[in-house]
Scaffold this active site. Structure first.
Site, PDB file in Angstrom:
ATOM      1  N   PHE A 145       3.801   7.177   6.263  1.00 18.01           N
ATOM      2  CA  PHE A 145       3.982   5.349   6.522  1.00 18.01           C
ATOM      3  C   PHE A 145       5.441   5.085   5.995  1.00 18.01           C
ATOM      4  CE2 PHE A 145       1.999   1.917   4.008  1.00 18.01           C
ATOM      5  CZ  PHE A 145       1.797   1.239   4.790  1.00 18.01           C
ATOM      6  N   LEU A 146       6.041   5.679   5.333  1.00 15.41           N
ATOM      7  CA  LEU A 146       6.772   5.399   4.346  1.00 15.41           C
ATOM      8  C   LEU A 146       8.235   5.297   5.025  1.00 15.41           C
ATOM      9  CD1 LEU A 146       7.603   6.519   0.924  1.00 15.41           C
ATOM     10  CD2 LEU A 146       7.129   4.222   1.357  1.00 15.41           C
ATOM     11  N   ALA A 147       8.134   6.075   6.608  1.00 14.76           N
ATOM     12  CA  ALA A 147       8.765   6.004   7.750  1.00 14.76           C
ATOM     13  C   ALA A 147       8.327   5.017   8.859  1.00 14.76           C
ATOM     14  CB  ALA A 147       9.004   6.946   8.470  1.00 14.76           C
ATOM     15  N   ILE A 148       7.407   4.464   8.575  1.00  9.81           N
ATOM     16  CA  ILE A 148       6.567   2.935   9.477  1.00  9.81           C
ATOM     17  C   ILE A 148       7.215   1.783   9.090  1.00  9.81           C
ATOM     18  CG2 ILE A 148       4.770   1.713  10.476  1.00  9.81           C
ATOM     19  CD1 ILE A 148       3.177   4.371  10.279  1.00  9.81           C
ATOM     20  N   GLN A 149       7.664   2.077   7.461  1.00 11.16           N
ATOM     21  CA  GLN A 149       8.147   0.607   7.068  1.00 11.16           C
ATOM     22  C   GLN A 149       8.902   0.142   7.854  1.00 11.16           C
ATOM     23  OE1 GLN A 149       6.083  -0.194   3.863  1.00 11.16           O
ATOM     24  NE2 GLN A 149       4.514   1.164   4.436  1.00 11.16           N
ATOM     25  N   ASP A 190       8.935  -6.018  12.793  1.00 15.21           N
ATOM     26  CA  ASP A 190       7.753  -5.604  12.118  1.00 15.21           C
ATOM     27  C   ASP A 190       7.125  -4.727  12.958  1.00 15.21           C
ATOM     28  OD1 ASP A 190       5.969  -4.597  10.297  1.00 15.21           O
ATOM     29  OD2 ASP A 190       6.317  -6.750   9.084  1.00 15.21           O
ATOM     30  N   TRP A 217       1.231  -0.939  -0.098  1.00 16.00           N
ATOM     31  CA  TRP A 217       0.122   0.502  -0.271  1.00 16.00           C
ATOM     32  C   TRP A 217       0.656   1.179   0.212  1.00 16.00           C
ATOM     33  CZ3 TRP A 217      -0.873   3.962   3.208  1.00 16.00           C
ATOM     34  CH2 TRP A 217      -2.350   5.051   3.035  1.00 16.00           C
ATOM     35  N   HIS A 242       9.318  -4.416   8.351  1.00 18.53           N
ATOM     36  CA  HIS A 242       8.696  -4.582   7.749  1.00 18.53           C
ATOM     37  C   HIS A 242       9.768  -4.696   6.097  1.00 18.53           C
ATOM     38  CE1 HIS A 242       4.873  -5.104   6.521  1.00 18.53           C
ATOM     39  NE2 HIS A 242       4.067  -3.642   5.467  1.00 18.53           N
ATOM     40  N   SER A 268       3.499  -7.173   1.646  1.00 15.35           N
ATOM     41  CA  SER A 268       2.371  -6.355   2.422  1.00 15.35           C
ATOM     42  C   SER A 268       0.659  -6.344   2.870  1.00 15.35           C
ATOM     43  CB  SER A 268       3.136  -4.976   2.381  1.00 15.35           C
ATOM     44  OG  SER A 268       1.870  -4.243   3.867  1.00 15.35           O
ATOM     45  N   LEU A 269       0.435  -5.558   2.058  1.00 14.39           N
ATOM     46  CA  LEU A 269      -1.163  -5.680   0.540  1.00 14.39           C
ATOM     47  C   LEU A 269      -0.615  -6.530  -0.445  1.00 14.39           C
ATOM     48  CD1 LEU A 269      -3.922  -4.568   0.621  1.00 14.39           C
ATOM     49  CD2 LEU A 269      -2.928  -2.755  -0.837  1.00 14.39           C
TER      50      LEU A 269
END
Length: 253
Positions: free
Chosen positions: A139-143, A203, A18, A231, A76-77
């Protein structure tokens, strides 16, 4: 639908997660050079136009555009989409590779199922209508949270993703809906094909508690657990990821 085909050999269909696009798999091009790889931009992401419908609409469309007997790999998605394809088209797909993925992404506290909290998914939905590029960066930072090379991973992810157009808001909303609502757990028992499940123990999106709740490993199903990965293990731990995945591919193809 935009699909970049690279290489010759047994076909592999690669599905991204995603908020990103197929450019995130660029670090894997050399690793997979002995295969004919179909790098798919999911509907509304990268260079693919959006497509009305649900996860089955996406699956049907990708199946139409890719060869039979391919190995389907999803991050992921993308892993959720690939798993759904394997359930719906068991004769079409040779093997399944899921990377940092879950058959049910949203936490189900009443069932003791670990996942992303509904509040976090709601926040992403709210931000879609505010600042799309900022939301994608967050969101990319969370990866990469928890990874020893987090800053480097985030920069590389961002540079690759931003090389293409930002995803369409409608496609991001579709993807969020899938992450919230799709639950493939009751159907996993129907899968009868080689399946490698790759996990990052650090993750931040797919909890380490998911893997022990999955159908147990057997002669068809294997788990590759990367102890220090988050992740995006194909970024942060490329060598360990490549070694494990190539060993599995050599056994099944």
């Amino acid at each position: 639908m935009h699909i970049q085909t690279i290489g010759q050999g047994h076909p592999i269909v690669m599905l991204h997660g995603w908020g990103v696009n197929s450019a995130v798999f660029e670090p894997l091009h050399q690793m997979l050079s002995q295969y004919c790889v179909y790098y798919v931009d999911l509907p509304g992401f990268g260079d693919s136009p959006a497509l009305d419908g649900d996860i089955d609409t996406w699956v049907d469309h990708i199946v139409e555009k890719t060869p039979e007997n391919a190995i389907w790999a999803g991050w992921s998605l993308g892993g959720l989409v690939a798993t759904r394809a394997a359930i719906r088209y068991p004769k079409h797909i040779k093997a399944l590779l899921t990377i940092a993925s879950s058959p049910c992404f949203m936490a189900r506290e009443d069932e003791g199922w670990p996942g992303i909290s509904p509040q976090v998914l709601h926040q992403f939905g709210e931000q879609l209508n505010q600042d799309l590029s900022k939301m994608i960066e967050r969101f990319l930072a969370i990866q990469a949270m928890g990874s020893e090379t987090a800053k480097q991973d985030i920069k590389q992810l961002r540079d690759l993703v931003m090389a293409k157009s930002l995803p369409q808001a409608s496609a991001l909303q579709q993807g969020l809906t899938m992450l919230k609502e799709v639950d493939l757990r009751p159907q996993l028992g129907t899968l009868d094909l080689p399946w490698l499940r790759v996990w990052g123990r650090l993750d931040g999106l797919v909890s380490r508690r998911v893997q022990p709740l999955m159908p147990p490993a057997n002669d068809q199903t294997e788990d590759l657990i990367l102890a220090k990965a988050s992740h995006a293990p194909f970024f942060s731990h490329k060598q360990a990821f490549s070694d494990g995945v190539l060993s599995w591919l050599n056994k099944i193809s």
